[in-house]
Design an enzyme around this catalytic site. Structure first.
Site, PDB file in Angstrom:
ATOM      1  N   CYS A 274     -33.443   0.788   6.436  1.00  0.00           N
ATOM      2  CA  CYS A 274     -34.287  -0.148   6.509  1.00  0.00           C
ATOM      3  C   CYS A 274     -34.941  -0.590   7.683  1.00  0.00           C
ATOM      4  CB  CYS A 274     -33.713  -1.533   5.821  1.00  0.00           C
ATOM      5  SG  CYS A 274     -33.393  -1.281   4.120  1.00  0.00           S
ATOM      6  N   THR A 277     -32.104   1.816  12.512  1.00  0.00           N
ATOM      7  CA  THR A 277     -32.129   2.760  13.745  1.00  0.00           C
ATOM      8  C   THR A 277     -33.598   2.682  14.440  1.00  0.00           C
ATOM      9  OG1 THR A 277     -30.953   4.393  12.794  1.00  0.00           O
ATOM     10  CG2 THR A 277     -32.051   5.129  14.482  1.00  0.00           C
TER      11      THR A 277
END
Ligand code: SPV
Ligand code: MN
Length: 623
Positions: A274, A277
């Site tokens: 989501c 990262t």
């Protein structure tokens, strides 16, 4: 070493390995290894230290036993997991509970004795003909107040190799520590292999023995199920944190640059796939970690560390435009493990890499061609949606200088974000700590993704994005968050973000990089540098501030029309969400703290009051 361990261990180890183990003088460790050896019956045992030669041995073993195949670029390898082993498997991940111990019904569990019996059968003789690796790593930096030492036993050199890249090596830490100190234990076997992948998917089990700080993982190779220090340790850490008064979270840690050389550290919780990262990797900012953080109060400050020192990241959509720094590491010589991508002529390919993919090659299904149907009758992708890369953070140009600081970094802000197509505005600051913990963290929902097995796109409750890993009752976990750093004059600010808002036609209302603007706004808010508008759901940005930030950060114009669409308070959707969340806490959670209902009710009252005067959809200009 006590004879009862030495008799078992000496015969399968060379003198070198035996000596390395012997000096650790740790009976709890010897017992763990000796029991594993008697059960798994490996042909040999290799004790691995922090020495680069041992790391090289493990890496080479992964290549020799074909768990990893070398690619064209020096240092690059690819690993494949089985067709039914492409993500964390929640169905077969269970807590083992001794008599008289119960956990929340939201947490998958079973009777300890029954689980241990089952494991005994599954592990028996599982390492015959293979080398057992005994490895030592640390959760958090070594020699730090955050450190948790861990012993990993595995017959997978891929798992060992991944962990050397992902965690701080800690043989010396074990050597120096008091043998009575608590450490976590992980026992893994890939099980029966066919074409180098775990063959008995229906016998995959990941069992967490909370009585013993031990996790067992069998008949799987996918790193989220097998690298002990990743999501398996998180469960044990959450229990340890509960006992000791700190927090173990599923969060990134990053540095955000503010005006005049200022840097403010943020942590953020997002369910898998989501944007966690990509937030931690935002251009111009610095990364400490992308997945796991521990929080402690040190000298009157909330401080956090990255539990890891590598990234096991989703590779889909990594391309030179959207993720230039990761892309650079993935395309130059150096240690990289690709997982479940498509390979053709020694080069890796993945969806969204910015190039056309070959129509055939080798992938997680074996020899692949366009249109290939998998054993479950589904058409397969060239590169799996959850295909991954493993890299060291130290190899990234944007690594933060405090990556390995034993005292971590001071936390200015905490972000909670989910995949939400229709309810929350892109960024909101909470009114206060409890409002943030309750309406943002404990109310987090997300539409499911490919990072776990099962249907995609289903809206699911996932408090603090940590639900999969909670090992204590939900109410207790919320209380721990509410009371964390209670007595400090200043706590981090809490924010909610939503990168996935859509319009009525299903189109995303924001570009991928807009999060750069939200994070700059949050940074300014932490220091009180900009004002905010009070909405029923929290504090939202003023148009003029965003317009300026869009111009400064992205060199983009930001229209009033876009602002109104994105920041309109959607009252019916917010009320439905409150209803869903209250229902969960009223009916499915046994020990919800009363304050949670109070804070949610107050939010409902604010939303309803506004609806009476301004209607169901309220422009930020009308607040
Ligand atoms: C996640 O899915 O949250 C990950 C990857 O970070 S895994 O190792 O599968 O947990
Ligand atoms: Mn994760």
């Amino acid at each position: 070493m006590n004879k009862k361990y030495a008799d078992t261990l000496r015969s399968r180890m060379d003198d070198d390995s035996f000596a390395k183990l012997d000096v650790l003088a740790n009976d709890a460790l010897f017992a763990f290894i000796a029991d594993a050896v008697r059960l798994c019956a490996p042909e040999s045992i290799k004790v691995c230290t922090d020495d680069p030669a041992d790391q090289a041995h493990v890496r080479q073993l992964a290549i020799d036993n074909r768990e990893e195949l070398p690619l064209n670029i020096e240092g690059h390898t690819v690993h494949f997991d089985g067709y039914f082993d492409q993500g964390r498997d929640k169905q077969v991940t269970k807590y083992l509970l001794g008599k008289g111990i119960s956990l929340d019904k939201n947490l998958n569990s079973m009777a300890r004795e029954e689980g241990l019996r089952e494991l005994h059968t599954l592990f028996a003789g599982s390492m015959a003909g293979r080398q057992m690796l005994v490895l030592f790593f640390c959760l958090g930096p070594t020699n730090s107040p955050f450190s948790i030492p861990c012993a990993q036993i595995t017959d997978s050199a891929y798992v060992g190799h991944s962990e050397y890249m992902m965690y701080r090596s800690a043989y010396e830490h074990f050597k120096a520590m008091d043998p009575s100190e608590e450490f976590f234990r992980f026992l893994h076997t890939s099980g029966r292999l066919v074409d180098n992948v775990s063959a008995d998917a229906e016998k995959k089990r990941i069992y967490i023995d909370i009585a013993d700080n031990t996790v067992y993982s069998v008949n799987t190779q996918y790193a989220g199920n097998t690298m002990g220090l990743k999501k398996l340790a998180l469960r044990l850490a959450i229990r340890k944190a509960d006992r000791e008064g700190w927090l173990a979270e599923h969060m990134f840690v990053m540095g955000v640059r503010g005006p005049r050389g200022r840097k403010t550290y943020f942590t953020g919780a997002f369910p898998s796939a989501c944007g966690k990262t990509s937030t931690a990797m935002l251009p111009g900012e610095t990364i400490i970690g992308d997945d796991l953080a521990y929080f402690r109060v040190i000298d009157g400050q909330v401080r956090a560390v990255n539990v890891e020192c590598g990234i096991f990241g989703i590779i889909r959509d990594v391309n030179p435009e959207d993720d230039p720094l990761i892309h650079k590491v993935l395309t130059r010589p150096g240690e990289v493990i690709f997982g479940n991508v498509l390979v053709k002529d020694g080069a890796p390919y993945w969806e969204g890499m910015g190039r056309a993919l070959p129509s055939e090659g080798i992938n997680y299904t074996g020899q692949w061609y366009d249109g290939k149907v998998g054993p479950d009758g589904k058409e397969t992708d060239a590169s799996h949606k959850n295909a991954r890369y493993t890299i060291r953070i130290a190899d990234l140009d944007n690594r933060d200088e405090k990556l390995d600081d034993p005292l971590g970094v001071p936390v200015g802000g905490i972000i909670y974000g989910g995949r939400d197509s229709d309810t929350s505005v892109p960024v909101t600051e909470s009114f206060d700590w409890a409002h943030g913990i309750i309406t943002m963290g404990a109310s987090l929902e997300s539409e499911t993704t490919a990072a776990t097995l099962g249907a995609e796109g289903v809206r699911t409750f996932n408090l603090m994005s940590n639900l999969d890993f909670l090992a204590i009752p939900l109410g207790k976990y919320i209380r721990n968050n509410l009371h964390f750093a209670d007595d400090l004059p200043q706590r981090p600010r809490i924010f909610g973000t939503n990168y996935f808002l859509r319009d009525d036609n299903g189109r995303y209302l924001n570009g991928m990089l807009d999060k750069s603007v939200w994070i700059k706004w949050m940074e300014l808010r932490v220091h009180g540098d900009v004002e905010a508008i009070e909405a029923p759901t929290g504090l939202i940005p003023l148009y003029d501030d965003l317009k300026r930030l869009f111009a400064e950060v992205l060199r983009k114009d930001y229209s009033q029309e876009a602002y109104v669409k994105q920041f309109t308070i959607r009252i019916p959707e917010n009320l439905s969400k409150l209803h869903r969340i209250e229902n969960i806490y009223r009916h499915d959670v046994a020990d919800t703290p009363a304050i949670l209902f109070e804070v949610l009710s107050a939010q409902r009252e604010r939303l309803e009051a506004l609806m009476k005067t301004a209607g169901e959809y309220v422009s930020p200009f009308d607040l």
